[in-house]
Design a protein around this motif. Structure first.
Motif, PDB file in Angstrom:
ATOM      1  N   PRO A  72       0.802  -1.229   0.000  1.00 47.80           N
ATOM      2  CA  PRO A  72       0.000   0.000   0.000  1.00 47.80           C
ATOM      3  C   PRO A  72       0.831   1.274   0.000  1.00 47.80           C
ATOM      4  O   PRO A  72       0.409   2.300  -0.556  1.00 47.80           O
ATOM      5  N   GLU A  73       2.019   1.232   0.613  1.00 45.66           N
ATOM      6  CA  GLU A  73       2.866   2.427   0.629  1.00 45.66           C
ATOM      7  C   GLU A  73       3.270   2.842  -0.782  1.00 45.66           C
ATOM      8  O   GLU A  73       3.460   4.033  -1.067  1.00 45.66           O
ATOM      9  N   ASP A  74       3.387   1.858  -1.699  1.00 47.03           N
ATOM     10  CA  ASP A  74       3.779   2.166  -3.069  1.00 47.03           C
ATOM     11  C   ASP A  74       2.669   2.841  -3.859  1.00 47.03           C
ATOM     12  O   ASP A  74       2.904   3.357  -4.943  1.00 47.03           O
ATOM     13  N   PHE A  75       1.464   2.822  -3.330  1.00 45.62           N
ATOM     14  CA  PHE A  75       0.323   3.362  -4.057  1.00 45.62           C
ATOM     15  C   PHE A  75       0.079   4.833  -3.746  1.00 45.62           C
ATOM     16  O   PHE A  75      -0.874   5.426  -4.265  1.00 45.62           O
ATOM     17  N   ALA A  76       0.908   5.442  -2.883  1.00 46.60           N
ATOM     18  CA  ALA A  76       0.699   6.841  -2.516  1.00 46.60           C
ATOM     19  C   ALA A  76       0.840   7.739  -3.739  1.00 46.60           C
ATOM     20  O   ALA A  76       1.696   7.524  -4.598  1.00 46.60           O
ATOM     21  N   GLY A  77      -0.037   8.739  -3.810  1.00 43.28           N
ATOM     22  CA  GLY A  77       0.026   9.688  -4.912  1.00 43.28           C
ATOM     23  C   GLY A  77      -1.325   9.834  -5.582  1.00 43.28           C
ATOM     24  O   GLY A  77      -2.364   9.460  -5.051  1.00 43.28           O
ATOM     25  N   ASN A 118      -1.723   5.001   3.218  1.00 42.98           N
ATOM     26  CA  ASN A 118      -2.485   3.752   3.089  1.00 42.98           C
ATOM     27  C   ASN A 118      -3.994   3.978   3.073  1.00 42.98           C
ATOM     28  O   ASN A 118      -4.770   3.077   3.403  1.00 42.98           O
ATOM     29  N   LYS A 119      -4.407   5.172   2.667  1.00 40.87           N
ATOM     30  CA  LYS A 119      -5.839   5.466   2.617  1.00 40.87           C
ATOM     31  C   LYS A 119      -6.189   6.149   1.292  1.00 40.87           C
ATOM     32  O   LYS A 119      -5.379   6.916   0.754  1.00 40.87           O
ATOM     33  N   LEU A 120      -7.363   5.842   0.807  1.00 42.17           N
ATOM     34  CA  LEU A 120      -7.938   6.613  -0.286  1.00 42.17           C
ATOM     35  C   LEU A 120      -8.551   7.850   0.346  1.00 42.17           C
ATOM     36  O   LEU A 120      -9.565   7.776   1.035  1.00 42.17           O
ATOM     37  N   THR A 121      -7.908   9.001   0.143  1.00 40.73           N
ATOM     38  CA  THR A 121      -8.326  10.213   0.837  1.00 40.73           C
ATOM     39  C   THR A 121      -9.188  11.127  -0.023  1.00 40.73           C
ATOM     40  O   THR A 121      -9.891  12.003   0.511  1.00 40.73           O
ATOM     41  N   ALA A 122      -9.131  10.956  -1.330  1.00 42.00           N
ATOM     42  CA  ALA A 122      -9.946  11.795  -2.212  1.00 42.00           C
ATOM     43  C   ALA A 122     -10.265  11.025  -3.481  1.00 42.00           C
ATOM     44  O   ALA A 122      -9.460  10.225  -3.958  1.00 42.00           O
ATOM     45  N   PRO A 163     -12.464   9.115   4.131  1.00 44.89           N
ATOM     46  CA  PRO A 163     -11.295   8.322   3.725  1.00 44.89           C
ATOM     47  C   PRO A 163     -11.565   6.827   3.862  1.00 44.89           C
ATOM     48  O   PRO A 163     -12.364   6.390   4.686  1.00 44.89           O
ATOM     49  N   VAL A 164     -10.847   6.042   3.031  1.00 42.49           N
ATOM     50  CA  VAL A 164     -11.016   4.584   3.006  1.00 42.49           C
ATOM     51  C   VAL A 164      -9.664   3.925   3.190  1.00 42.49           C
ATOM     52  O   VAL A 164      -8.706   4.241   2.465  1.00 42.49           O
ATOM     53  N   ALA A 165      -9.553   3.009   4.147  1.00 43.51           N
ATOM     54  CA  ALA A 165      -8.304   2.295   4.383  1.00 43.51           C
ATOM     55  C   ALA A 165      -8.034   1.318   3.252  1.00 43.51           C
ATOM     56  O   ALA A 165      -8.933   0.613   2.783  1.00 43.51           O
ATOM     57  N   LEU A 166      -6.765   1.250   2.804  1.00 43.60           N
ATOM     58  CA  LEU A 166      -6.360   0.343   1.734  1.00 43.60           C
ATOM     59  C   LEU A 166      -5.367  -0.689   2.246  1.00 43.60           C
ATOM     60  O   LEU A 166      -4.435  -1.084   1.546  1.00 43.60           O
ATOM     61  N   THR A 167      -5.578  -1.154   3.445  1.00 49.05           N
ATOM     62  CA  THR A 167      -4.614  -2.070   4.072  1.00 49.05           C
ATOM     63  C   THR A 167      -4.511  -3.396   3.356  1.00 49.05           C
ATOM     64  O   THR A 167      -3.510  -4.103   3.480  1.00 49.05           O
ATOM     65  N   GLY A 172      -1.466  -7.865  -6.372  1.00 53.02           N
ATOM     66  CA  GLY A 172      -1.952  -9.231  -6.541  1.00 53.02           C
ATOM     67  C   GLY A 172      -3.160  -9.563  -5.698  1.00 53.02           C
ATOM     68  O   GLY A 172      -3.762 -10.617  -5.889  1.00 53.02           O
ATOM     69  N   ASN A 173      -3.520  -8.684  -4.773  1.00 49.27           N
ATOM     70  CA  ASN A 173      -4.685  -8.920  -3.924  1.00 49.27           C
ATOM     71  C   ASN A 173      -5.875  -8.095  -4.412  1.00 49.27           C
ATOM     72  O   ASN A 173      -5.723  -7.091  -5.086  1.00 49.27           O
ATOM     73  N   THR A 174      -7.049  -8.544  -4.027  1.00 45.11           N
ATOM     74  CA  THR A 174      -8.251  -7.748  -4.245  1.00 45.11           C
ATOM     75  C   THR A 174      -8.799  -7.324  -2.893  1.00 45.11           C
ATOM     76  O   THR A 174      -8.564  -7.987  -1.881  1.00 45.11           O
ATOM     77  N   GLN A 175      -9.504  -6.239  -2.882  1.00 44.50           N
ATOM     78  CA  GLN A 175     -10.074  -5.725  -1.651  1.00 44.50           C
ATOM     79  C   GLN A 175     -11.454  -5.156  -1.936  1.00 44.50           C
ATOM     80  O   GLN A 175     -11.669  -4.531  -2.973  1.00 44.50           O
TER      81      GLN A 175
END
Length: 245
Positions: A72-77, A118-122, A163-167, A172-175
């Motif tokens: 999740p840290e790689d998804f920031a931005g 690690n969150k969808l903030t917007a 905001p939504v947690a993306l933990t 390779g995973n789905t959430q």
């Protein structure tokens, strides 16, 4: 008073039984025709949006991949909604007593997502309502002029409010997560909550979901024209292919 001539009486008797037969044939024709139409339209209805094996633009996360899996840290931005995305609606009609499932779709979808800590903030999604199309030009004309005046309200939007947690969104995973936000249709805005499925893969992601709506809440006039009526609720559906900027 004299009796009617035999030919006149015969003609009258013939009309007495011909009229019910003609009426019955007309009713049967309407029913059979509407049933055939209902079956053909239902077959043409699009499937409910589902996650694909690999989001468009992303590399496979299967056994052939190399390097460490994304976290999740790689998804920031910021993530941009791109090609391959679509949105629209799903509803049920009753046509002369026959149930028909109708889907309208448009690929005129845009917007962006923001991921932080690690969150969808917007998130903001925009779709061109005036380009949504079904299998019927007549239905589309009614939708654009009577159900919604798309000349006045050509767009619908969704804006994330919580905001939504993306933990669980490692490569390779789905959430599946609930999103809450403001949906604007026909110039009217309501707060909604819906479940969204996500899949991430090497700088790309896919988000799919359905938003349940009651049309009257947005001032949308569902037709009830005698031979066709539309249920008062349905879904806004979407499949978004997004890439990391």
């Amino acid at each position: 008073m004299t009796d009617q001539p035999a030919p006149a009486r015969t003609k009258k008797k013939r009309l007495i039984w011909i009229i019910p037969v003609v009426v019955a044939l007309i009713i049967a024709g309407v029913f059979i025709g509407s049933r055939i139409y209902a079956d053909s339209v239902s077959v043409q209805a699009e499937d409910v949006p589902k996650l694909t094996a690999t989001p468009s633009g992303g590399a496979s996360s299967g056994a052939g991949s190399t390097g460490p899996a994304s976290t999740p840290e790689d998804f920031a931005g910021t993530w941009a909604i791109g090609q391959g995305s679509y949105a629209g609606y799903r509803l049920n009609e009753v046509l002369n007593g026959s149930d028909v499932t109708v889907t309208g779709r448009t690929e005129d979808v845009g917007g962006s997502l923001t991921v932080e800590d690690n969150k969808l903030t917007a998130a903001r999604l925009t779709l061109k309502v005036d380009t949504i199309a079904t299998d019927s030009d007549n239905r589309d004309t009614y939708f654009r002029t009577s159900a919604i005046d798309t000349s006045q309200h050509p767009e619908a939007t969704f804006t994330l409010s919580d905001p939504v947690a993306l933990t669980g969104a490692a490569d390779g995973n789905t959430q599946t997560f609930p999103v809450t936000g403001n949906l604007t249709i026909n110039g009217q805005t309501k707060s909604i909550t819906a479940n969204v499925q996500s899949a991430f893969s090497d700088g790309a992601a896919q988000l799919v979901g359905q938003i349940p709506v009651t049309w009257a809440d947005f001032g949308v006039k569902a037709p009830n024209l005698g031979f066709v009526s539309v249920e008062d609720s349905g879904f806004i559906e979407f499949s978004l292919d997004v890439t990391q900027k």
